[in-house]
Design an enzyme around this catalytic site. Structure first.
Site, PDB file in Angstrom:
ATOM      1  N   SER A  40       3.438  -1.830  10.318  1.00  0.00           N
ATOM      2  CA  SER A  40       4.879  -1.855  10.581  1.00  0.00           C
ATOM      3  C   SER A  40       5.547  -3.202  10.258  1.00  0.00           C
ATOM      4  CB  SER A  40       5.181  -1.440  12.023  1.00  0.00           C
ATOM      5  OG  SER A  40       4.744  -0.107  12.238  1.00  0.00           O
ATOM      6  N   GLU A  65      -5.417  -4.616  10.649  1.00  0.00           N
ATOM      7  CA  GLU A  65      -4.417  -3.565  10.793  1.00  0.00           C
ATOM      8  C   GLU A  65      -4.676  -2.789  12.089  1.00  0.00           C
ATOM      9  OE1 GLU A  65      -2.559  -2.522   6.739  1.00  0.00           O
ATOM     10  OE2 GLU A  65      -4.150  -1.111   7.160  1.00  0.00           O
ATOM     11  N   ASN A  96       0.867  -1.184   0.000  1.00  0.00           N
ATOM     12  CA  ASN A  96       0.000   0.000   0.000  1.00  0.00           C
ATOM     13  C   ASN A  96       0.903   1.233   0.000  1.00  0.00           C
ATOM     14  OD1 ASN A  96      -2.011   1.850   0.276  1.00  0.00           O
ATOM     15  ND2 ASN A  96      -2.646   1.219   2.327  1.00  0.00           N
ATOM     16  N   HIS A 121      -9.546   1.376   5.205  1.00  0.00           N
ATOM     17  CA  HIS A 121      -8.278   1.658   5.880  1.00  0.00           C
ATOM     18  C   HIS A 121      -8.530   2.641   7.022  1.00  0.00           C
ATOM     19  CE1 HIS A 121      -4.148   2.864   6.629  1.00  0.00           C
ATOM     20  NE2 HIS A 121      -3.777   1.775   5.990  1.00  0.00           N
ATOM     21  N   GLU A 126      -6.952   5.046   8.111  1.00  0.00           N
ATOM     22  CA  GLU A 126      -6.705   6.459   7.820  1.00  0.00           C
ATOM     23  C   GLU A 126      -7.945   7.102   7.212  1.00  0.00           C
ATOM     24  OE1 GLU A 126      -3.172   5.933   5.488  1.00  0.00           O
ATOM     25  OE2 GLU A 126      -1.941   5.627   7.284  1.00  0.00           O
ATOM     26  N   LYS A 128       0.196   4.201  -0.699  1.00  0.00           N
ATOM     27  CA  LYS A 128      -0.499   5.441  -0.296  1.00  0.00           C
ATOM     28  C   LYS A 128      -0.009   6.592  -1.189  1.00  0.00           C
ATOM     29  CE  LYS A 128      -0.494   3.484   4.323  1.00  0.00           C
ATOM     30  NZ  LYS A 128      -0.352   3.668   5.751  1.00  0.00           N
ATOM     31  N   GLY A 185       2.346   2.646  10.585  1.00  0.00           N
ATOM     32  CA  GLY A 185       3.296   3.737  10.393  1.00  0.00           C
ATOM     33  C   GLY A 185       3.992   4.184  11.672  1.00  0.00           C
TER      34      GLY A 185
HETATM   35  O1  LIG Z   1      -1.189   1.163   6.522  1.00  0.00           O
HETATM   36  C1  LIG Z   1      -0.527   0.165   6.310  1.00  0.00           C
HETATM   37  C2  LIG Z   1      -0.875  -0.762   5.227  1.00  0.00           C
HETATM   38  O2  LIG Z   1      -2.151  -0.508   4.727  1.00  0.00           O
HETATM   39  C3  LIG Z   1       0.657  -0.158   7.127  1.00  0.00           C
HETATM   40  O3  LIG Z   1       1.571   0.853   7.018  1.00  0.00           O
HETATM   41  P1  LIG Z   1       3.055   0.603   7.609  1.00  0.00           P
HETATM   42  O4  LIG Z   1       3.517  -0.730   7.065  1.00  0.00           O
HETATM   43  O5  LIG Z   1       3.851   1.758   7.073  1.00  0.00           O
HETATM   44  O6  LIG Z   1       2.910   0.584   9.086  1.00  0.00           O
END
Ligand SMILES: O=C(CO)COP(=O)(O)O
Length: 236
Positions: free
Chosen positions: A193, A147, A11, A77, A79, A13, A153
């Site tokens: 992560s 997740e 991903n 997601h 976010e 992003k 992140g």
């Molecule tokens: O949001 C994520 C995958 O959709 C995970 O992000 P990270 O691997 O950067 O923590």
């Protein structure tokens, strides 16, 4: 032994430049990776990953139009749930709609740190899954991504035991509330992560069927993450 094909999603992003994307695509196409399901992408990127092992992925919730020919889409997601206020119900509507449009869906669920500390992790992820289960009848084209919000992140990865506990709980939930077959066949992948160093131990967990990778998916270590699939075949 479950016959679930290991699944790895990158991903991207809005991270990385066009140059970064080109680089990682070259690395991936040159790597000897197992022929598992590997998808990676971002909204505007049309990265030419080798067809044998890769498909393109639309960005989080965007590109729901068939003409875009993006076979996979990430929905729910955290976010988008947090920043855009997408409710579980709204996410479920999008999942159902995406399936009717011939897309395959990576549906994300996960608890916040406060919810984990309050001991409500399973209730939260079950409710998020229930919202989806109420609006779809065919799970063939769904991958469920656990997740934990606190791991996205942050560099704080769930321990293999924490991931396994939730994945096992989700599979049991699917068994009781959808069907034994859906529980057995649906891939439940972990995101938050994941990197080249921690992926093998996570992949070794019986109910971890792959990963959804953010930051590390733009780095060469993404290849190591894809290769962690071999942990499954060697323990089969
Ligand atoms: O949001 C994520 C995958 O959709 C995970 O992000 P990270 O691997 O950067 O923590």
């Amino acid at each position: 032994m479950a016959s679930r094909k290991f699944f790895v999603g990158g991903n991207w992003k809005c991270n990385g430049t066009g140059e970064d994307v080109k680089k990682i695509v070259t690395v991936l196409n040159q790597a000897e990776v197992p022929s598992e399901d590997v998808v990676a992408g971002q909204g505007a990127a049309a990265a030419g990953l080798r067809r044998r092992s890769a498909e393109l992925l639309g960005a989080q919730g965007r590109r729901l139009h068939r003409r875009d020919q993006v076979p996979w889409v990430i929905l729910g997601h955290s976010e988008r749930r947090a920043l855009l206020g997408e409710s579980s119900d709204f996410v479920a509507d999008k999942v159902a709609y995406a399936l009717t449009q011939g897309l395959k869906v990576i549906a994300c669920i996960g608890e916040t740190l406060e919810q984990r500390e309050a001991g409500t992790t399973m209730d939260v992820v079950a409710a998020q899954t229930k919202a989806i289960a109420e609006k779809i009848s065919d799970w063939t084209n769904i991958v469920l991504a656990y997740e934990p919000v606190w791991a996205i992140g942050t560099g704080k990865v769930a321990t293999p035991a924490q991931a396994q506990e939730v994945h096992d709980g989700l599979r049991k939930w699917l068994h009781s509330n959808v069907s034994p077959a859906v529980a057995e066949l649906t891939r439940i992948i972990y995101g938050g992560s994941v990197n080249g160093a921690n992926c093998k131990e996570l992949a070794a967990q019986p109910d971890v069927d792959g990963f959804l990778v953010g930051g590390a998916s733009l780095k060469p270590e993404f290849v190591d993450i894809i290769k962690s699939a071999t942990v499954k075949s060697s323990s089969a």
